[in-house]
Structures are given as C-alpha cells and as structure tokens.
Motif scaffolding. Sequence first.
Motif, short mmCIF file in Angstrom:
data_model
loop_
_atom_site.label_atom_id
_atom_site.label_comp_id
_atom_site.label_asym_id
_atom_site.label_seq_id
_atom_site.Cartn_x
_atom_site.Cartn_y
_atom_site.Cartn_z
N GLU A 184 2.45 8.82 0.65
CA GLU A 184 1.52 8.48 -0.58
C GLU A 184 2.39 7.94 -1.87
OE1 GLU A 184 -1.81 8.11 -0.43
OE2 GLU A 184 -1.41 8.65 1.83
N ASN A 185 3.62 7.65 -1.51
CA ASN A 185 4.37 6.92 -2.78
C ASN A 185 3.76 5.63 -3.02
OD1 ASN A 185 6.00 9.27 -2.73
ND2 ASN A 185 7.15 8.83 -1.22
N SER A 186 3.74 5.42 -4.26
CA SER A 186 3.37 3.97 -4.63
C SER A 186 4.61 2.87 -4.46
CB SER A 186 2.68 3.81 -5.86
OG SER A 186 3.76 4.01 -6.98
N ASP A 187 4.29 1.60 -4.27
CA ASP A 187 5.26 0.65 -4.28
C ASP A 187 6.30 0.73 -5.19
OD1 ASP A 187 6.82 -1.76 -4.09
OD2 ASP A 187 4.99 -2.84 -3.64
N PRO A 188 7.58 0.96 -5.10
CA PRO A 188 8.51 1.07 -6.09
C PRO A 188 9.05 -0.42 -6.46
CG PRO A 188 9.52 1.93 -4.03
CD PRO A 188 8.19 1.37 -3.66
N SER A 189 8.94 -1.44 -5.59
CA SER A 189 9.62 -2.62 -5.89
C SER A 189 9.17 -3.48 -7.07
CB SER A 189 9.36 -3.43 -4.52
OG SER A 189 7.97 -4.00 -4.45
N ASP A 190 9.99 -4.26 -7.17
CA ASP A 190 9.40 -5.38 -8.58
C ASP A 190 8.58 -6.37 -8.01
OD1 ASP A 190 9.57 -7.10 -10.44
OD2 ASP A 190 11.50 -7.61 -10.70
N THR A 191 7.17 -6.04 -8.33
CA THR A 191 6.32 -6.78 -7.76
C THR A 191 5.94 -8.18 -8.63
OG1 THR A 191 4.65 -5.62 -9.39
CG2 THR A 191 4.62 -4.76 -7.14
N SER A 192 6.81 -8.18 -9.43
CA SER A 192 6.82 -9.69 -10.16
C SER A 192 7.56 -10.69 -9.19
CB SER A 192 7.46 -9.56 -11.48
OG SER A 192 8.62 -9.35 -11.45
N LYS A 193 8.22 -10.22 -8.15
CA LYS A 193 8.94 -11.17 -7.48
C LYS A 193 8.43 -11.14 -5.95
CE LYS A 193 13.29 -10.59 -10.20
NZ LYS A 193 14.66 -9.82 -9.90
N ILE A 248 8.02 4.58 5.17
CA ILE A 248 8.41 5.32 3.89
C ILE A 248 9.53 4.55 3.22
CG2 ILE A 248 9.70 7.42 3.19
CD1 ILE A 248 8.87 8.90 5.52
N TRP A 249 9.59 4.14 1.78
CA TRP A 249 10.69 3.50 1.33
C TRP A 249 11.20 3.92 -0.08
CZ3 TRP A 249 5.39 1.49 2.17
CH2 TRP A 249 4.71 1.71 0.99
N ASP A 250 12.04 3.32 -0.37
CA ASP A 250 12.44 3.52 -1.86
C ASP A 250 13.06 2.13 -2.29
OD1 ASP A 250 15.27 2.73 -0.84
OD2 ASP A 250 15.67 4.75 -0.41
N LYS A 270 0.91 -1.30 0.01
CA LYS A 270 0.02 0.02 -0.02
C LYS A 270 0.75 1.25 0.01
CE LYS A 270 -0.62 -0.03 4.99
NZ LYS A 270 -1.29 -0.03 6.27
N PRO A 271 0.46 2.41 -0.27
CA PRO A 271 1.08 3.68 -0.56
C PRO A 271 1.85 4.01 0.91
CG PRO A 271 -0.99 3.90 -1.73
CD PRO A 271 -0.92 2.71 -0.96
N ASP A 272 2.98 4.62 0.71
CA ASP A 272 3.67 4.85 2.12
C ASP A 272 3.11 6.14 2.79
OD1 ASP A 272 4.85 7.21 0.80
OD2 ASP A 272 6.79 6.34 0.80
N SER A 273 3.71 6.62 4.01
CA SER A 273 3.02 7.82 4.50
C SER A 273 3.31 8.99 3.78
CB SER A 273 3.75 8.14 6.11
OG SER A 273 5.19 8.06 5.84
#
Length: 147
Positions: free
Chosen positions: A117-126, A136-138, A112-115
Amino acid sequence: ESGQGWIALDFTTRVDGSKSASSSKKSSGMNIQEIQNGDFSSIAGTWRNGLGWVLEFDKDGLTGKGFVTDGSGVVDRINPDHGYISGGIHSSKPNTAGGAAISFLPAGTPMKPDSNENSDPSDTSKDRIWVGQQYIWDTDSFFYRVD
C-alpha cells in the motif's frame, strides 16, 4: 482580400525557417497506445534506474544492450493498467527461465499503490518505466530516459 495582414511585433517571437514549429517537431513523450501495439518508437533510447541498470529500446522493443544483454529480451502481454500499461519482460530463447513485470508510465500518471500500500515514489512529472519481480518498489526501481 489578399490574405495578408499585420501583427504587432511586441506580441511575437522570430523563428527561423519556413516550417512552423508544430509541423516540424515530432511529438515527444511516451505513447502507451503505440507501445501496446508493438511500436516502441516513443521510448526509443536509453533508460537508467537508480541502481544503475539500463534498458535500451528501439522502435521494435529491447535492443539487447543494457539490462538484457544477450539480445533475447522480449516485452509482451502488454495490457492497460490504471492509466498506464503493464506487461512482461523475458527471454525469447526456448527453455530459458526468468522474467519480470514491466510497466510503462507516462508523465503525469502515478503507479497504483504497491502490495504494501505504498504510493508511487517516482518523479511523476517524467515518463518512467518500472521493472520488477515483486509488486514492491522504491525510488531506485524506476527507469528514466537518459538520451
């Protein structure tokens, strides 16, 4: 009547061995129901993030190698969270401060979006694991299986 039949070889691939591929192959991928019940077998192995941090799991949880090196790492309080599961990671030693949130994200499931409101930047195929103290993430925040 004999149970035997015929097939067109043009539509087949020869497989050695007597067991079918589906019966001899263990299912792969992160199983969030098993993890939530304390069985970490589906994620056993080494996971690394973009910062070079390592998490190592066996069927019982963290092994004590990698990110949590003193053997006291515990993952608990795991609950469903938007199609994935999240919990806490902390030391099992008494009077030890510190800890972080941990999320287990099966392939195909975005976080889900971080605090901010950034969307998930990860490789969602894995399959991924996220560990952090702030929501908060990168791209470097996510752990991916390396073995």
